[in-house]
Design an enzyme around this catalytic site. Structure first.
Site, mmCIF file in Angstrom:
data_model
loop_
_atom_site.group_PDB
_atom_site.id
_atom_site.type_symbol
_atom_site.label_atom_id
_atom_site.label_comp_id
_atom_site.label_asym_id
_atom_site.label_seq_id
_atom_site.Cartn_x
_atom_site.Cartn_y
_atom_site.Cartn_z
ATOM 1 C CB CYS A 44 57.906 14.688 70.574
ATOM 2 S SG CYS A 44 58.900 13.115 70.064
ATOM 3 C CB SER B 272 62.988 8.399 73.937
ATOM 4 O OG SER B 272 62.280 7.490 73.019
ATOM 5 C CE1 TYR C 149 54.609 10.485 64.491
ATOM 6 C CE2 TYR C 149 54.518 8.778 66.352
ATOM 7 C CZ TYR C 149 54.649 10.294 65.874
ATOM 8 O OH TYR C 149 54.652 11.262 66.748
HETATM 9 N N1 LIG Z 1 63.967 7.071 68.295
HETATM 10 C C1 LIG Z 1 63.768 8.418 68.642
HETATM 11 C C2 LIG Z 1 62.634 8.990 67.741
HETATM 12 C C3 LIG Z 1 62.535 10.285 68.182
HETATM 13 C C4 LIG Z 1 61.653 11.124 67.034
HETATM 14 O O1 LIG Z 1 60.966 10.491 65.971
HETATM 15 N N2 LIG Z 1 61.176 12.386 67.405
HETATM 16 C C5 LIG Z 1 60.325 13.122 66.286
HETATM 17 C C6 LIG Z 1 59.413 14.073 66.976
HETATM 18 S S1 LIG Z 1 57.859 12.817 67.459
HETATM 19 C C7 LIG Z 1 61.172 14.190 65.691
HETATM 20 O O2 LIG Z 1 61.861 15.021 66.493
HETATM 21 N N3 LIG Z 1 61.330 14.344 64.453
HETATM 22 C C8 LIG Z 1 62.033 15.729 63.855
HETATM 23 C C9 LIG Z 1 62.135 15.504 62.320
HETATM 24 O O3 LIG Z 1 61.590 14.617 61.794
HETATM 25 O O4 LIG Z 1 62.440 16.599 61.583
HETATM 26 C C10 LIG Z 1 63.283 8.464 70.202
HETATM 27 O O5 LIG Z 1 62.619 7.718 70.512
HETATM 28 O O6 LIG Z 1 63.770 9.269 70.651
#
Ligand SMILES: N[C@@H](CCC(=O)N[C@@H](CS)C(=O)NCC(=O)O)C(=O)O
EC number: 1.8.5.1
Length: 328
Positions: free
Chosen positions: A51, A149, A198
């Site tokens: 990620c 993050s 994305y």
């Molecule tokens: N805004 C968040 C976004 C984090 C995010 O989208 N992480 C994704 C992985 S790249 C995730 O964990 N997705 C899990 C899911 O969709 O179930 C950050 O920057 O911390």
């Protein structure tokens, strides 16, 4: 400033074929006098190595020297596959080629939890949004401090300065005098590059794809121009969060986004010599970048976790090498 959209949507795509990222729900800081006091042995960082948002936090953790203090902010790495049940903890303790100490789920008191979802549900039984990484877990209150993050990396600039070796104290990647410039760059780089890949890759309509892939490459052109004077850092002559946030997208670009997300107007290595030089410098000269980058894990995750994009789940072999040598 956070990276999340403000529309409160928990859906990942909408009727117009556009991908929308959800708003993060846990938005606290670790700070003296606050709900989350800085302490050793209390907080845990949960990440996926695939990620790009989680990768930011691993880089800052290492740059700030937290890995030199036992139990300061241990890292827990999930399996590369994001399945229908969300992220799960790896069934083994030390997955190969991690570059960071992967401890799976050894969060004391929570060893039985198999999934990230189980941690979110412990923090908030009503939680119904997506269970994303990265998270900072507070093992004293059994809750999530933050799952955003962009805010975690700011907080880590100062949160643990009382506990780290002298040379890391005061080190910040969001210096006062560069803030306006950093905010400006973060704004358009987040929207068109970090999230742009994305939005291109998850688009479910031709128009939505094209509306995002073109601005992505316009922004890469703009970054190429900034770096064309030979500088090693995007702003201010020093490493800032702009480099950290840009790196985690660019290092995944040729291995994943070109193919899997159809971001193929150009590759970084053939089309953007200055961005590529900047990338190789960070990777080969700064251990915090190389040691936290796991190409196998990254490729396995993307190509195997989105059957709507890659139904065969075949992981491409190239590009070889995944990143060119320093003196290419
Ligand atoms: N805004 C968040 C976004 C984090 C995010 O989208 N992480 C994704 C992985 S790249 C995730 O964990 N997705 C899990 C899911 O969709 O179930 C950050 O920057 O911390």
């Amino acid at each position: 400033m956070s990276d999340s959209h403000k529309d409160g949507s928990t859906k990942w795509s909408s009727d117009d074929g556009q991908f929308r990222r959800q708003v993060s729900s846990f938005r606290d800081d670790i700070q003296k006098g606050g709900r989350f006091e800085p302490e050793v042995g209390r907080y845990h960082l949960v990440v996926s190595l695939a990620c790009p948002w989680a990768h930011r936090t691993l880089i800052v953790r290492k740059l700030k020297g937290f890995d030199q203090v036992p139990d300061l902010l241990p890292v827990h790495v999930v399996d590369s596959l994001l399945g229908p049940e969300g992220w799960s903890f790896v069934p083994y303790d030390d997955p190969p080629n991690l570059g960071v100490p992967g401890t799976g789920n050894k969060i004391p008191g929570h060893e039985g939890k198999k999934r990230i979802r189980d941690l979110y549900k412990t923090a908030d039984p009503e939680y119904s949004a997506r269970c994303t990484v990265p998270i900072i877990w507070d093992n004293k209150n059994n809750t999530v401090v933050s799952n955003e993050s962009s805010e975690i990396i700011r907080n880590l600039n100062t949160a643990f300065d009382d506990f780290i070796p002298d040379r890391f104290r005061g080190l910040t990647f969001y210096p006062e005098d560069l803030r306006a410039h950093i905010d400006d760059l973060n704004g358009w780089i987040y929207d068109t590059v970090n999230n742009g890949v994305y939005k291109s890759g998850f688009a479910t309509a031709q128009s939505a794809y094209e509306q995002n892939v073109k601005p992505l490459f316009e922004s890469l052109d703009r970054i190429e121009k900034i770096l064309s004077d030979g500088r090693n850092y995007v702003v201010g002559g020093k490493l800032t969060e702009v480099d950290i946030r840009l790196y985690t997208t660019i290092v995944r670009f040729d291995p994943v986004y070109v193919g899997h997300f159809k971001c193929n107007i150009k590759t970084i290595r053939a089309g953007y010599p200055h961005i590529d030089r900047w990338l190789r410098n960070l990777y080969w000269n700064e251990p915090a970048f190389k040691d936290t980058t796991d190409f196998e894990h990254i490729k396995a995750h993307y190509y195997q976790s989105h059957p709507q994009i890659n139904p065969t789940r075949i992981v491409p072999v190239g590009p070889l090498p995944p990143i060119l040598p320093l003196d290419a």
